[in-house]
Design a protein around this motif. Structure first.
Motif, PDB file in Angstrom:
ATOM      1  N   MET A   1       0.839  -1.178   0.000  1.00  0.00           N
ATOM      2  CA  MET A   1       0.000   0.000   0.000  1.00  0.00           C
ATOM      3  C   MET A   1       0.881   1.237   0.000  1.00  0.00           C
ATOM      4  N   VAL A   2       0.576   2.148  -0.872  1.00  0.00           N
ATOM      5  CA  VAL A   2       1.339   3.376  -0.999  1.00  0.00           C
ATOM      6  C   VAL A   2       0.727   4.420  -0.076  1.00  0.00           C
ATOM      7  N   SER A   3       1.576   5.057   0.723  1.00  0.00           N
ATOM      8  CA  SER A   3       1.078   6.116   1.600  1.00  0.00           C
ATOM      9  C   SER A   3       2.073   7.269   1.611  1.00  0.00           C
ATOM     10  N   VAL A   4       1.540   8.459   1.821  1.00  0.00           N
ATOM     11  CA  VAL A   4       2.357   9.667   1.832  1.00  0.00           C
ATOM     12  C   VAL A   4       1.879  10.544   2.976  1.00  0.00           C
ATOM     13  N   GLN A   5       2.815  11.031   3.766  1.00  0.00           N
ATOM     14  CA  GLN A   5       2.497  11.971   4.838  1.00  0.00           C
ATOM     15  C   GLN A   5       2.785  13.382   4.344  1.00  0.00           C
ATOM     16  N   ILE A   6       1.920  14.305   4.668  1.00  0.00           N
ATOM     17  CA  ILE A   6       2.135  15.691   4.250  1.00  0.00           C
ATOM     18  C   ILE A   6       3.185  16.317   5.162  1.00  0.00           C
ATOM     19  N   ASN A   7       4.164  16.965   4.547  1.00  0.00           N
ATOM     20  CA  ASN A   7       5.235  17.616   5.296  1.00  0.00           C
ATOM     21  C   ASN A   7       4.808  19.025   5.701  1.00  0.00           C
ATOM     22  N   MET A  15       2.259  17.156  -2.507  1.00  0.00           N
ATOM     23  CA  MET A  15       2.020  15.870  -1.879  1.00  0.00           C
ATOM     24  C   MET A  15       1.415  14.890  -2.890  1.00  0.00           C
ATOM     25  N   LEU A  16       0.465  15.360  -3.690  1.00  0.00           N
ATOM     26  CA  LEU A  16      -0.136  14.503  -4.708  1.00  0.00           C
ATOM     27  C   LEU A  16       0.890  14.063  -5.746  1.00  0.00           C
TER      28      LEU A  16
END
Length: 65
Positions: A1-7, A15-16
Motif C-alpha cells: 500500500m502506498v502512503s504519503v504523509q504531508i510535510n 504531496m499529490l
C-alpha cells in the motif's frame, strides 16, 4: 500500500505529485490491469515469448542501424 504523509509547509499539489510517483514506481496500476481478467498459463507464456521476440528484433535493428 502506498502512503504519503504531508510535510510541514507543503502544498497539497506537491504531496499529490509525490504520491503519484510512488504509486507508479510501486506498479499498483500495472498489477491491477494485469489481474483484471484471468489469462491461461499457455496464453501467458505465448504472450511473453512474443514480447521477448519483439524486444530482440528491436534491439537487433538498433544495433544494425
Amino acid at each position: 500500500m502506498v502512503s504519503v504523509q504531508i510535510n510541514d509547509n507543503e502544498s497539497i499539489d506537491k504531496m499529490l505529485k509525490r504520491f503519484k510517483k510512488k504509486y507508479e514506481r510501486a506498479g499498483v496500476l500495472k498489477e491491477f490491469r494485469k489481474k483484471a481478467y484471468f489469462v491461461k498459463p499457455s496464453v501467458d507464456g505465448r504472450l511473453k515469448r512474443s514480447r521477448s521476440r519483439r524486444r530482440a528484433q528491436r534491439a537487433n535493428e538498433e544495433r544494425n542501424s
